[in-house]
Design a protein around this motif. Structure first.
Motif, PDB file in Angstrom:
ATOM      1  N   GLY A 474       0.827  -1.194   0.000  1.00 54.20           N
ATOM      2  CA  GLY A 474       0.000   0.000   0.000  1.00 54.20           C
ATOM      3  C   GLY A 474       0.860   1.242   0.000  1.00 54.20           C
ATOM      4  N   VAL A 475       0.367   2.282  -0.652  1.00 53.55           N
ATOM      5  CA  VAL A 475       1.108   3.544  -0.700  1.00 53.55           C
ATOM      6  C   VAL A 475       0.116   4.694  -0.561  1.00 53.55           C
ATOM      7  N   ALA A 476       0.509   5.698   0.235  1.00 54.80           N
ATOM      8  CA  ALA A 476      -0.340   6.881   0.429  1.00 54.80           C
ATOM      9  C   ALA A 476       0.094   7.971  -0.535  1.00 54.80           C
ATOM     10  N   MET A 477      -0.858   8.510  -1.272  1.00 55.88           N
ATOM     11  CA  MET A 477      -0.590   9.532  -2.279  1.00 55.88           C
ATOM     12  C   MET A 477      -1.195  10.867  -1.842  1.00 55.88           C
ATOM     13  N   GLY A 478      -0.605  11.940  -2.332  1.00 49.96           N
ATOM     14  CA  GLY A 478      -1.124  13.266  -2.034  1.00 49.96           C
ATOM     15  C   GLY A 478      -1.075  14.151  -3.262  1.00 49.96           C
ATOM     16  N   MET A 479      -1.637  15.343  -3.140  1.00 51.76           N
ATOM     17  CA  MET A 479      -1.627  16.284  -4.253  1.00 51.76           C
ATOM     18  C   MET A 479      -1.624  17.709  -3.718  1.00 51.76           C
ATOM     19  N   THR A 490       4.080  10.871  -4.057  1.00 51.65           N
ATOM     20  CA  THR A 490       4.086   9.465  -3.667  1.00 51.65           C
ATOM     21  C   THR A 490       4.610   9.326  -2.251  1.00 51.65           C
ATOM     22  N   ASP A 491       3.953   8.474  -1.460  1.00 51.35           N
ATOM     23  CA  ASP A 491       4.387   8.187  -0.086  1.00 51.35           C
ATOM     24  C   ASP A 491       4.470   9.471   0.737  1.00 51.35           C
ATOM     25  N   ILE A 492       3.307  10.065   0.985  1.00 52.88           N
ATOM     26  CA  ILE A 492       3.291  11.350   1.695  1.00 52.88           C
ATOM     27  C   ILE A 492       3.588  11.166   3.182  1.00 52.88           C
ATOM     28  N   MET A 493       4.215  12.186   3.757  1.00 52.71           N
ATOM     29  CA  MET A 493       4.428  12.210   5.206  1.00 52.71           C
ATOM     30  C   MET A 493       3.360  13.105   5.826  1.00 52.71           C
ATOM     31  N   LYS A 505      -5.243   6.594  -0.550  1.00 52.89           N
ATOM     32  CA  LYS A 505      -4.429   5.426  -0.234  1.00 52.89           C
ATOM     33  C   LYS A 505      -4.779   4.326  -1.217  1.00 52.89           C
ATOM     34  N   VAL A 506      -3.745   3.752  -1.835  1.00 55.67           N
ATOM     35  CA  VAL A 506      -3.937   2.733  -2.864  1.00 55.67           C
ATOM     36  C   VAL A 506      -3.162   1.491  -2.463  1.00 55.67           C
ATOM     37  N   ALA A 507      -3.846   0.349  -2.449  1.00 56.27           N
ATOM     38  CA  ALA A 507      -3.200  -0.921  -2.114  1.00 56.27           C
ATOM     39  C   ALA A 507      -3.484  -1.929  -3.215  1.00 56.27           C
ATOM     40  N   GLY A 508      -2.505  -2.790  -3.465  1.00 55.95           N
ATOM     41  CA  GLY A 508      -2.720  -3.805  -4.493  1.00 55.95           C
ATOM     42  C   GLY A 508      -1.520  -4.709  -4.679  1.00 55.95           C
TER      43      GLY A 508
END
Length: 714
Positions: A474-479, A490-493, A505-508
């Protein structure tokens, strides 16, 4: 005057009645769909504003058991602690409606949705959100935008809007979206695995297919919200003249801090550690407030600290959008360093310490029997259900450097655990019937501990030898959006989550997406931008998966992992293993110190324990017992259609009693099943309360199918 709106939308009929109930609330509605009825009410205290800059909104979704004509389970016969489903549905409504409240609305507000009549064919999450929206839209609060929810399934490779519960059982997708006629506000998605014996059964979705499904849902949202706004207008109350409180500090203070201390703030935000960054900014504000300009103008620390944070946010966003560099020096697509250790806890069945940057999760797995899962109740089901995959997420205060004790599980913890479960469950072979519990202890947090839980949970499954199709990352994304410029991260703190415009959040697996959760802080997002974000998330996910694959090669099974031997016997001889009153199976368990699980339908025997030799001895004993036994033989197949006719009354004798009914030896020959549901018009808890072995009874032939016959008690 009661105002009634009847609408046919998205394959379902909805009825909303206004000015009928809860007239002292700011807004209320009685909403119906099928036999389901919910009450939604909005109450706000305009005379009691809070002093902080936030909207004190509380959403409660409550299911009343009388809605399904049953009593609450347990000793206390009154609704108490909300179920996980109630809590998660409350979160869905909150996340969908909170963006509608204007900035500066600081008045305590509750949105309450009560289910007072249930229907198993109605999606209560959709009805609840639509009802809450109707109450809010027609209330006197300063809100004039409609929001609703739709669910999308994929059946036989075709997208279906608002599938029924039965339809979802045949679907490979469960996508829930909330939005207005123009904007997407909240997305939750998971894939549903297929029941087959092939190696791959997960049904991941590729990014293009997911965008297509979201666009499909968006059209339905637009149609519904336009209809709501037109039809609800006649029920709208006059909007109250509510002051929207401005908390903005004076521009000259911000300009002073920006012009004189921007470089100092820039240095502070480049600190790698989250705690160090917070301390640096606070210390900087303390030094600024002591200078002559601030003392002369009598500026308080609170004002200066707020100005420092405003400038900090400006600098962070400018760096990202203009320079394509982030506060910790990473480029937009960079994932923080990852380290993985597996099975570090010798007494646990499996474990994984997953560390990504300053986020760390200790994820621990435990295997138990099929009957050891979490029992729970569904409002529309008369019987209890069993959950055999559990994901429990814990977030102690020390993980973010806070000195606070650990209390009960909150909504956030439940939501994060549920997201991780959605991501992982479709990768587990449905033929695996045992229970597996995953516990994620967050030891450090600076950005998306839920996705660390997904990664660690997937490796914990692998380390426990659970049959999975693939690893899941899984990876947390932001904009960040500034004018016509935007950057996807990609991979926000934590800093980027707080100061950014979108969190998803996208997992796969390597083949596609298994779960997604998105909250959009922007007014809306174009699908081409969303597609770009999903494709960038794919790059990050594959990068993490490569590291996880390497770590999985080093897994050494935990010494605590239960040893299991599974074999097949003649299902008709299961009673030989059980013995009279369960005496034989109890004796085997005690003698060999093992656990035994029996699948009576398929004749599967599973023997497990800590000692391999004891398991082997117990298995050999059971096989010999079955092979040498003549205690029970399956009856020869009989052509029931020649002997009996439907509705015929036949005498018989109770031969065997099982959990689901009784087998009756019939006078003309053969054996038939008297199912528990056919014994009485009233609900029967235990067959043995009504019937006993050897009892002679008259039964009615209900159904004949070749070599099977179904009976009812005459």
């Amino acid at each position: 005057m009661i105002i009634k709106c009847e609408l046919e939308l998205n394959q379902q009929k909805e009825i909303f009645e206004f000015n009928k109930i809860a007239k002292q609330a700011n807004g209320a509605v009685l909403a119906k769909m099928g036999n389901a009825v919910v009450i939604a009410a909005v109450a706000s205290e305009f005379d009691n504003p809070v002093s902080e800059d936030f909207t004190p909104l509380t959403v409660q979704y409550i299911e009343k058991t009388y809605a399904s004509a049953k009593l609450p389970g347990g000793f206390i016969k009154r609704e108490g602690k909300p179920s996980d489903f109630e809590t998660l549905t409350s979160r869905v409504i909150d996340r969908s409606l909170r963006p509608l409240f204007p900035k500066g609305f600081v008045y305590p507000t509750t949105i309450t949705v009560m289910v007072v009549s249930a229907d198993k064919n109605v999606d209560l999450q959709i009805l609840a959100l639509n009802a809450a929206n109707a109450a809010l839209y027609t209330s006197n609060l300063p809100i004039k935008k409609s929001v609703c929810g739709v669910r999308v399934g994929k059946i036989d490779n075709k997208l279906v809007i608002n599938p029924t519960k039965e339809d979802l059982e045949n679907s490979t997708l469960d996508l829930y979206i909330a939005g207005s006629k123009d904007e997407l506000l909240m997305i939750e998605m998971k894939t549903i695995s297929s029941l087959n014996d092939s190696k791959h059964f997960t049904n991941e979705m590729e990014e293009e297919a997911l965008i297509e499904a979201i666009a499909f849902a968006q059209e339905a949202l637009k149609k519904s919200n336009i209809a709501y706004e037109i039809n609800f207008e006649k029920a709208c109350k006059i909007k109250a003249n509510v002051e929207l409180v401005e908390f903005a500090i004076e521009k000259e203070v911000i300009d002073y801090v920006r012009d004189n201390f921007a470089n100092d703030i820039q240095d502070a935000i480049k600190k790698l550690a989250k705690s160090e960054r917070a301390v640096e900014l606070k210390e900087l504000a303390k030094s600024i407030v002591k200078n002559d300009y601030c003392t002369t103008n009598e500026f308080e620390f609170k004002t200066i600290f707020e100005a420092v944070n405003i400038v900090k946010k400006e600098l962070v966003r400018a760096m990202i959008v203009n320079e394509k560099i982030r506060a910790d020096g990473r480029r937009l697509k960079d994932v923080r360093p990852i380290s993985i250790e597996t099975n570090i806890l010798p007494s646990a069945h499996s474990s994984c310490l997953f560390t990504r940057g300053e986020t760390q999760a200790l994820v621990v797995g435990t295997i138990a029997g099929a009957k050891d899962g979490q029992m729970y109740e569904i409002l529309t089901d008369k019987s209890t259900s069993m959950e055999n995959l559990m994901v429990h997420y814990n977030f102690p205060g020390f993980s973010v450097g806070e000195a606070k004790p650990i209390f009960n599980v909150g909504r956030r913890e439940l939501g994060h655990g549920n997201l991780a479960k959605k991501a992982l469950e479709s990768t587990i072979n449905k033929n695996f019937k045992d229970t597996f519990r995953i516990v994620s202890e967050i030891l450090e947090s600076n950005g998306s501990s839920s996705m660390a839980t997904v990664c660690g949970g997937s490796l914990a499954l692998k380390a426990a030898n659970i049959p999975v199709s693939d690893l899941v990352a899984g990876v947390a994304m932001g904009m960040v959006v500034e004018g016509d410029k935007y950057s996807v991260l990609t991979d926000i703190m934590g800093l980027e989550d707080h100061d950014g415009d979108m969190d998803f959040k996208v997992a796969g697996t390597s083949k596609g997406i298994t779960a997604l959760q998105m909250d959009i802080k922007l007014g809306g997002i174009e699908l081409n931008v969303l597609k770009e974000a999903l494709l960038q998330a794919q790059e990050g996910r594959l990068h993490i998966l490569n590291i996880m694959e390497e770590a999985s090669l080093d897994i050494v099974s935990s010494p605590a992992l239960p040893k299991i031997e599974e074999f097949e016997v003649d299902s008709s001889k299961m009673m030989v293993i059980i013995g009279k009153g369960g005496a034989t199976i109890k004796e085997i368990i005690e003698k060999y110190s093992v656990n035994i699980d029996l699948d009576r339908d398929n004749g599967i025997v599973k023997v497990s324990g800590d000692n391999s030799s004891k398991i082997a001895e117990a298995s050999d004993f059971i096989k010999d017992l079955v092979n040498n036994s003549t205690a029970y033989k399956a009856p020869a197949k009989i052509d029931f259609e020649k002997l009996y006719s439907v509705d015929e009354i036949v005498s018989g004798k109770v031969e065997r009693i099982v959990d689901f009914g009784a087998f009756i030896l019939l006078s003309k020959g053969g054996e038939g099943l008297l199912h528990i549901s056919k014994i009485s018009k009233q609900r029967v808890e235990k067959v043995s309360d009504i019937l006993s072995v050897g009892q002679e009874i008259d039964v009615k032939v209900l159904k004949i199918q070749k070599d099977k016959i179904e009976l009812g008690l005459n």
